[in-house]
Design a protein around this motif. Sequence first.
Motif, PDB file in Angstrom:
ATOM      1  N   ARG A  53       0.852  -1.178   0.000  1.00 14.71           N
ATOM      2  CA  ARG A  53       0.000   0.000   0.000  1.00 14.71           C
ATOM      3  C   ARG A  53       0.895   1.238   0.000  1.00 14.71           C
ATOM      4  O   ARG A  53       1.904   1.279   0.691  1.00 14.71           O
ATOM      5  CB  ARG A  53      -0.915   0.007   1.223  1.00 14.71           C
ATOM      6  CG  ARG A  53      -2.057  -0.971   1.108  1.00 14.71           C
ATOM      7  CD  ARG A  53      -3.112  -0.703   2.142  1.00 14.71           C
ATOM      8  NE  ARG A  53      -4.262  -1.582   1.948  1.00 14.71           N
ATOM      9  CZ  ARG A  53      -5.388  -1.481   2.622  1.00 14.71           C
ATOM     10  NH1 ARG A  53      -5.523  -0.562   3.537  1.00 14.71           N
ATOM     11  NH2 ARG A  53      -6.373  -2.307   2.386  1.00 14.71           N
ATOM     12  N   ASP A  58      -3.696   5.644   2.798  1.00 13.22           N
ATOM     13  CA  ASP A  58      -2.920   4.721   1.975  1.00 13.22           C
ATOM     14  C   ASP A  58      -3.862   4.013   1.022  1.00 13.22           C
ATOM     15  O   ASP A  58      -5.071   3.960   1.246  1.00 13.22           O
ATOM     16  CB  ASP A  58      -2.145   3.714   2.829  1.00 13.22           C
ATOM     17  CG  ASP A  58      -3.043   2.946   3.771  1.00 13.22           C
ATOM     18  OD1 ASP A  58      -3.770   2.057   3.286  1.00 13.22           O
ATOM     19  OD2 ASP A  58      -3.042   3.225   4.975  1.00 13.22           O
ATOM     20  N   SER A  83      -4.068   0.695  -2.168  1.00 12.47           N
ATOM     21  CA  SER A  83      -3.539  -0.327  -3.063  1.00 12.47           C
ATOM     22  C   SER A  83      -4.624  -0.586  -4.100  1.00 12.47           C
ATOM     23  O   SER A  83      -5.678   0.051  -4.081  1.00 12.47           O
ATOM     24  CB  SER A  83      -3.217  -1.616  -2.300  1.00 12.47           C
ATOM     25  OG  SER A  83      -4.406  -2.286  -1.926  1.00 12.47           O
ATOM     26  N   CYS A 121      -7.934   0.339   0.842  1.00 16.29           N
ATOM     27  CA  CYS A 121      -7.302   1.576   1.298  1.00 16.29           C
ATOM     28  C   CYS A 121      -7.481   1.728   2.796  1.00 16.29           C
ATOM     29  O   CYS A 121      -8.224   0.977   3.437  1.00 16.29           O
ATOM     30  CB  CYS A 121      -7.892   2.787   0.566  1.00 16.29           C
ATOM     31  SG  CYS A 121      -9.596   3.176   1.045  1.00 16.29           S
TER      32      CYS A 121
END
Length: 253
Positions: free
Chosen positions: A133, A155, A157, A161
């Motif tokens: 992430r 963050d 990915s 999140c």
Amino acid sequence: MNINSVPATKSPAKTREKVVMGLQAMDFIQHGTEASLEIVTPLGQKLNFKANFIGFDDQQHIFFTMPKLSKNKYNSFFIEGFNIDIEGIFEHGDGALVCFRTRIAHVIYQPVSILVFPVPQQAKLVLLRNEIRYELCLPGDIQLTNRKLRVVLTDVSSRGCGFSYEAMALDFDVDQRIVLEVRNSMTEDTYALSGKVKNGRTKRGKQTYGMVFNEPGKADCRRLLLTLIYNGTRYVFKNPKNAKHSMDKKNLS
């Protein structure tokens, strides 16, 4: 998103668990992070509670905040020498659950209430994610019944999140369906990150949650990732003016 500029990359294959030794284990719990603790008495009685990790010193001591419990529980469980199991979350990169057993070394009530444990000989890391992430700090909104909750996207990915907001606000339930809308103020584009809440905890006076995307959320996340660039610290929106200026210079050369 230009992944070639990412400072950390994902290896092709990883074991889901690994063991780290001594003080190295403390590097995997962020200061101020809420952890889960369980005291185990010699008779097998157990007490579960939450406490915040304060830090450690060079004399191999770990410090945690004291939970607010009844006097009876303090007298029954907070006794020097009792074993204690600790689990904390390491949020960066792949993310991991940090698990270790230690014992109660000191219970300090005055002038500040603090729990003191010896640093464990070893700890177990359990990887939580299938991909890295990337750290962000983008404002967003979650639509509630009668208002919007302002949050920060921390963050992200391709599959999920993390987000946070002031702890004074409401709590979300695990598996609760939400839509986190992120808006690019430079282009006016909006990205609807939809999915379900998977976990939550309190950290440094904020509520922090992780969510996993559904298929529409994954699609909007892919759109979002294409607009981000790494600035040396975290990912931010690309400035379209800078991109246009760079293209004009290239065309003139």
